[in-house]
Design an enzyme around this catalytic site. Structure first.
Site, PDB file in Angstrom:
ATOM      1  N   GLU A 132       3.190  24.295  28.623  1.00  0.00           N
ATOM      2  CA  GLU A 132       3.743  23.075  29.216  1.00  0.00           C
ATOM      3  C   GLU A 132       2.693  22.245  29.945  1.00  0.00           C
ATOM      4  O   GLU A 132       2.762  22.094  31.162  1.00  0.00           O
ATOM      5  CB  GLU A 132       4.844  23.457  30.209  1.00  0.00           C
ATOM      6  CG  GLU A 132       5.915  24.348  29.622  1.00  0.00           C
ATOM      7  CD  GLU A 132       6.933  24.799  30.665  1.00  0.00           C
ATOM      8  OE1 GLU A 132       8.124  24.823  30.339  1.00  0.00           O
ATOM      9  OE2 GLU A 132       6.523  25.114  31.804  1.00  0.00           O
ATOM     10  N   PRO A 133       1.721  21.714  29.236  1.00  0.00           N
ATOM     11  CA  PRO A 133       0.680  20.940  29.916  1.00  0.00           C
ATOM     12  C   PRO A 133       1.177  19.569  30.377  1.00  0.00           C
ATOM     13  O   PRO A 133       1.879  18.877  29.636  1.00  0.00           O
ATOM     14  CB  PRO A 133      -0.379  20.765  28.821  1.00  0.00           C
ATOM     15  CG  PRO A 133       0.413  20.769  27.548  1.00  0.00           C
ATOM     16  CD  PRO A 133       1.552  21.731  27.773  1.00  0.00           C
TER      17      PRO A 133
ATOM     18  N   CYS B  47      -1.368   2.478  57.036  1.00  0.00           N
ATOM     19  CA  CYS B  47      -1.583   2.679  58.472  1.00  0.00           C
ATOM     20  C   CYS B  47      -1.725   4.153  58.832  1.00  0.00           C
ATOM     21  O   CYS B  47      -0.947   4.681  59.632  1.00  0.00           O
ATOM     22  CB  CYS B  47      -0.448   2.020  59.238  1.00  0.00           C
ATOM     23  SG  CYS B  47      -0.312   0.293  58.800  1.00  0.00           S
TER      24      CYS B  47
ATOM     25  N   TYR C  96      -3.315  17.023  49.081  1.00  0.00           N
ATOM     26  CA  TYR C  96      -3.915  18.296  48.661  1.00  0.00           C
ATOM     27  C   TYR C  96      -5.414  18.363  48.911  1.00  0.00           C
ATOM     28  O   TYR C  96      -6.061  19.279  48.413  1.00  0.00           O
ATOM     29  CB  TYR C  96      -3.765  18.503  47.149  1.00  0.00           C
ATOM     30  CG  TYR C  96      -2.421  18.350  46.529  1.00  0.00           C
ATOM     31  CD1 TYR C  96      -1.330  19.084  46.982  1.00  0.00           C
ATOM     32  CD2 TYR C  96      -2.246  17.514  45.422  1.00  0.00           C
ATOM     33  CE1 TYR C  96      -0.095  18.965  46.357  1.00  0.00           C
ATOM     34  CE2 TYR C  96      -1.018  17.402  44.795  1.00  0.00           C
ATOM     35  CZ  TYR C  96       0.050  18.123  45.272  1.00  0.00           C
ATOM     36  OH  TYR C  96       1.253  18.014  44.646  1.00  0.00           O
TER      37      TYR C  96
ATOM     38  N   GLY D 270      -0.539  24.026  33.578  1.00  0.00           N
ATOM     39  CA  GLY D 270      -1.483  24.265  34.661  1.00  0.00           C
ATOM     40  C   GLY D 270      -2.958  24.204  34.329  1.00  0.00           C
ATOM     41  O   GLY D 270      -3.789  24.395  35.215  1.00  0.00           O
TER      42      GLY D 270
ATOM     43  N   TYR E  31       0.212  12.650  38.204  1.00  0.00           N
ATOM     44  CA  TYR E  31       0.632  12.837  39.604  1.00  0.00           C
ATOM     45  C   TYR E  31       0.130  11.740  40.540  1.00  0.00           C
ATOM     46  O   TYR E  31      -0.070  11.974  41.722  1.00  0.00           O
ATOM     47  CB  TYR E  31       0.205  14.229  40.122  1.00  0.00           C
ATOM     48  CG  TYR E  31       0.726  15.342  39.240  1.00  0.00           C
ATOM     49  CD1 TYR E  31       2.093  15.620  39.198  1.00  0.00           C
ATOM     50  CD2 TYR E  31      -0.131  16.082  38.429  1.00  0.00           C
ATOM     51  CE1 TYR E  31       2.590  16.620  38.367  1.00  0.00           C
ATOM     52  CE2 TYR E  31       0.359  17.071  37.591  1.00  0.00           C
ATOM     53  CZ  TYR E  31       1.711  17.336  37.574  1.00  0.00           C
ATOM     54  OH  TYR E  31       2.205  18.320  36.742  1.00  0.00           O
TER      55      TYR E  31
ATOM     56  N   ARG F 289      -2.598  12.216  46.249  1.00  0.00           N
ATOM     57  CA  ARG F 289      -3.136  13.576  46.082  1.00  0.00           C
ATOM     58  C   ARG F 289      -4.274  13.908  47.036  1.00  0.00           C
ATOM     59  O   ARG F 289      -4.406  15.046  47.465  1.00  0.00           O
ATOM     60  CB  ARG F 289      -3.556  13.801  44.627  1.00  0.00           C
ATOM     61  CG  ARG F 289      -2.355  13.797  43.673  1.00  0.00           C
ATOM     62  CD  ARG F 289      -2.729  14.205  42.271  1.00  0.00           C
ATOM     63  NE  ARG F 289      -3.167  15.587  42.208  1.00  0.00           N
ATOM     64  CZ  ARG F 289      -4.436  15.981  42.122  1.00  0.00           C
ATOM     65  NH1 ARG F 289      -5.408  15.090  42.059  1.00  0.00           N
ATOM     66  NH2 ARG F 289      -4.737  17.259  42.084  1.00  0.00           N
TER      67      ARG F 289
HETATM   68  C1  LIG Z   1       4.289  21.250  37.051  1.00  0.00           C
HETATM   69  C2  LIG Z   1       4.727  22.105  35.935  1.00  0.00           C
HETATM   70  C3  LIG Z   1       4.054  22.060  34.718  1.00  0.00           C
HETATM   71  C4  LIG Z   1       2.850  21.193  34.464  1.00  0.00           C
HETATM   72  O1  LIG Z   1       1.765  21.527  35.252  1.00  0.00           O
HETATM   73  P1  LIG Z   1       0.331  20.843  34.969  1.00  0.00           P
HETATM   74  O2  LIG Z   1      -0.538  21.392  36.030  1.00  0.00           O
HETATM   75  O3  LIG Z   1       0.516  19.372  35.080  1.00  0.00           O
HETATM   76  O4  LIG Z   1      -0.078  21.248  33.597  1.00  0.00           O
HETATM   77  C5  LIG Z   1       4.521  22.846  33.697  1.00  0.00           C
HETATM   78  N1  LIG Z   1       5.607  23.651  33.851  1.00  0.00           N
HETATM   79  C6  LIG Z   1       6.283  23.716  35.017  1.00  0.00           C
HETATM   80  C7  LIG Z   1       7.461  24.590  35.119  1.00  0.00           C
HETATM   81  C8  LIG Z   1       5.869  22.950  36.102  1.00  0.00           C
HETATM   82  O5  LIG Z   1       6.535  23.029  37.252  1.00  0.00           O
END
Ligand SMILES: *Cc1c(COP(=O)(O)O)cnc(C)c1O
Length: 462
Positions: A316-317, A390, A363, A274, A420, A359
């Site tokens: 988890e980037p 369209c 968003y 995130g 994304y 996106r």
């Molecule tokens: C989407 C997601 C991520 C990655 O998020 P980023 O914003 O791209 O870093 C990591 N872990 C989980 C469980 C996710 O759903």
């Protein structure tokens, strides 16, 4: 300084923020937004040393270009910052076999959340023990595939999945290492987090409602499952660590409860992904070294005060690794000044749109772009870069200053499209999806080829 027309006439159509400064040189490439190996040479944008006009001539437009050096540099920085922990690249941001190999070569692990993503990883030869499988509704077939291939971690998301996976594991005579996904009641948004209010969503087991503790108890009763830790993911485009602090505090509270109730000290804590990136001028991403240090400090402080051993930290980037490496190159088709009633906005139509970058429409995401095929000294105009689909919501860059001499045939480059965009691309209007081309050291390599109309027609069997 050049003259520019940003007088009161324009003021009323300007957005409140994030349009940048029209007085700056429109040919500049802000290094916090553009890939590490983006330069202008004789006025022309080069990516990884390759002239975008050559890229467009060889691969067509739109094309998503990935700066391999930028990607690898960010992956390496993450791996170094989290030495002693594990970095899982979130494949949903963008995954291809080539990218899976880069991830492996840079020493990262990999998150997948579908059978399709798992297939890409396995076919790239990615070590299965370094793969984690996520998702709130993994099918039995997907869980079976994960067990068959000895995937390293499965992140459990519901009671029914605990039983499903345990059954598959037992039939296979295997013990599957699992984490329990905890909904910690922190939802991170850009620049803020809202505590407790966001239990109302589909992912994970609620901490405050007691479901997370119940899930742990149920996992521990299953002989086919080995509980190794807790997982939480609080959101995306995060620009400060306070949400992680609250999350870690609550997770460690649960670790302590598990120790007290079950006599078990879990060795792993996954804090999710995130971290935000710069899409437009003024976005200020966190330094990964500083974030790693801060997360370690938070977890150590919380565990020490709970009398717990320090668990191995995982992150988890996705976006923070692949996002800034990507640039989408489009060709301008039409340029149309429109009177908004309070000023003039010029609609610049490009040969892609919401089918390759959803996106903005989905968003309200912000992007920036430059005239890429040449430099220009023309005064700035307030532009909106729109696609060819369209829908009037088919916008790629909502507000941007572009040189006022942009004409059909010019190439535009939109920054920070690595994450994304291709992974969420669609065939709306029967549009073939763009290729993904890696650039490094003045050479190009196609990672994912452009889709053709024949590719699309192959599925139409009626
Ligand atoms: C989407 C997601 C991520 C990655 O998020 P980023 O914003 O791209 O870093 C990591 N872990 C989980 C469980 C996710 O759903």
């Amino acid at each position: 300084m050049r003259a520019h027309p940003a007088g009161p006439r324009h003021a009323e159509v300007l957005p409140a923020s994030h349009l940048g400064n029209p007085a700056k040189n429109l040919n500049d490439l802000d290094p916090t937004i553009w890939p590490a190996n983006a330069t202008r040479e004789n006025g022309v944008l080069h990516l990884g040393g390759v002239d975008v006009r050559d890229l467009a001539a060889e691969h067509g437009t739109p094309a998503i270009v990935l700066d391999e050096g930028d990607f690898r540099g960010r992956a390496r920085a993450y791996a170094e910052a989290f030495t002693g922990g594990d970095v899982f690249y979130a494949g949903k941001a963008f995954l291809s076999r080539g990218v899976a190999r880069w991830v492996d070569e840079e020493g990262l692990h990999l998150d997948v959340c579908t059978g399709g993503e798992l297939k890409v990883a396995l076919s790239a030869g990615f070590p299965p023990e370094k793969i984690a499988l996520h998702g709130n509704n993994k099918s039995t077939a997907e869980l079976q595939k994960a067990v068959d291939h000895n995937v390293g971690r499965v992140v459990l998301d519901s009671y029914v999945e605990i039983v499903r996976l345990a059954d598959i594991a037992q039939r296979a005579g295997k013990e599957v290492q699992v984490l329990v996904r905890v909904t910690v009641g922190v939802e991170a948004h850009t620049h803020e987090y809202i505590a407790t209010a966001h239990e109302d969503q589909k992912f994970g087991f609620s901490l405050s409602g007691g479901e997370a503790a119940e899930a742990v108890a149920r996992v521990l009763r299953q002989p086919g499952l080995k509980l190794v830790g807790l997982h939480s993911h609080i959101g995306s485009q995060i620009f400060d660590t306070s949400g992680f602090e609250v999350s870690a505090h609550r997770l460690v509270g649960l670790l302590r409860q598990i120790r007290d109730e079950h006599g078990l000290e879990l060795p792993e804590l996954d804090l999710g992904g995130g971290l935000g990136i710069a899409y437009v001028e003024g976005d200020t991403p966190l330094d990964i070294g500083a974030v790693a240090k801060e997360l370690r400090r938070i977890v150590e402080t919380e565990c020490t005060s709970a009398g717990l051993p320090i668990p191995r930290i995982a992150v988890e980037p996705g976006r923070a690794i692949v996002g800034p490496a990507g640039v989408t190159v489009y060709e301008v088709g039409t340029v149309k000044p429109v009177d908004t009633g309070t000023g003039t906005r010029t609609y610049v139509s490009i040969d892609g749109g919401m089918s390759d970058n959803l996106r903005t429409a989905l968003y309200d995401a912000e992007y920036t772009c430059v005239l890429a095929s040449r430099a220009s000294d023309a005064p700035p105009m307030l532009a909106r870069v729109v696609g060819r689909h369209c829908e009037s919501g088919d916008v790629v860059v909502k507000d941007v200053w572009l040189p006022s001499d942009v004409v059909p045939g010019d190439l535009l480059a939109v920054a920070a499209t690595g994450a994304y965009c291709r992974s969420m691309a669609s065939n709306y209007n029967h549009t073939p999806r763009p290729p993904v081309v890696a650039v490094a050291d003045r050479t190009t390599k196609v990672l994912v080829r452009r889709e053709t109309e024949d590719d699309l027609m192959r599925l139409d069997v009626g």
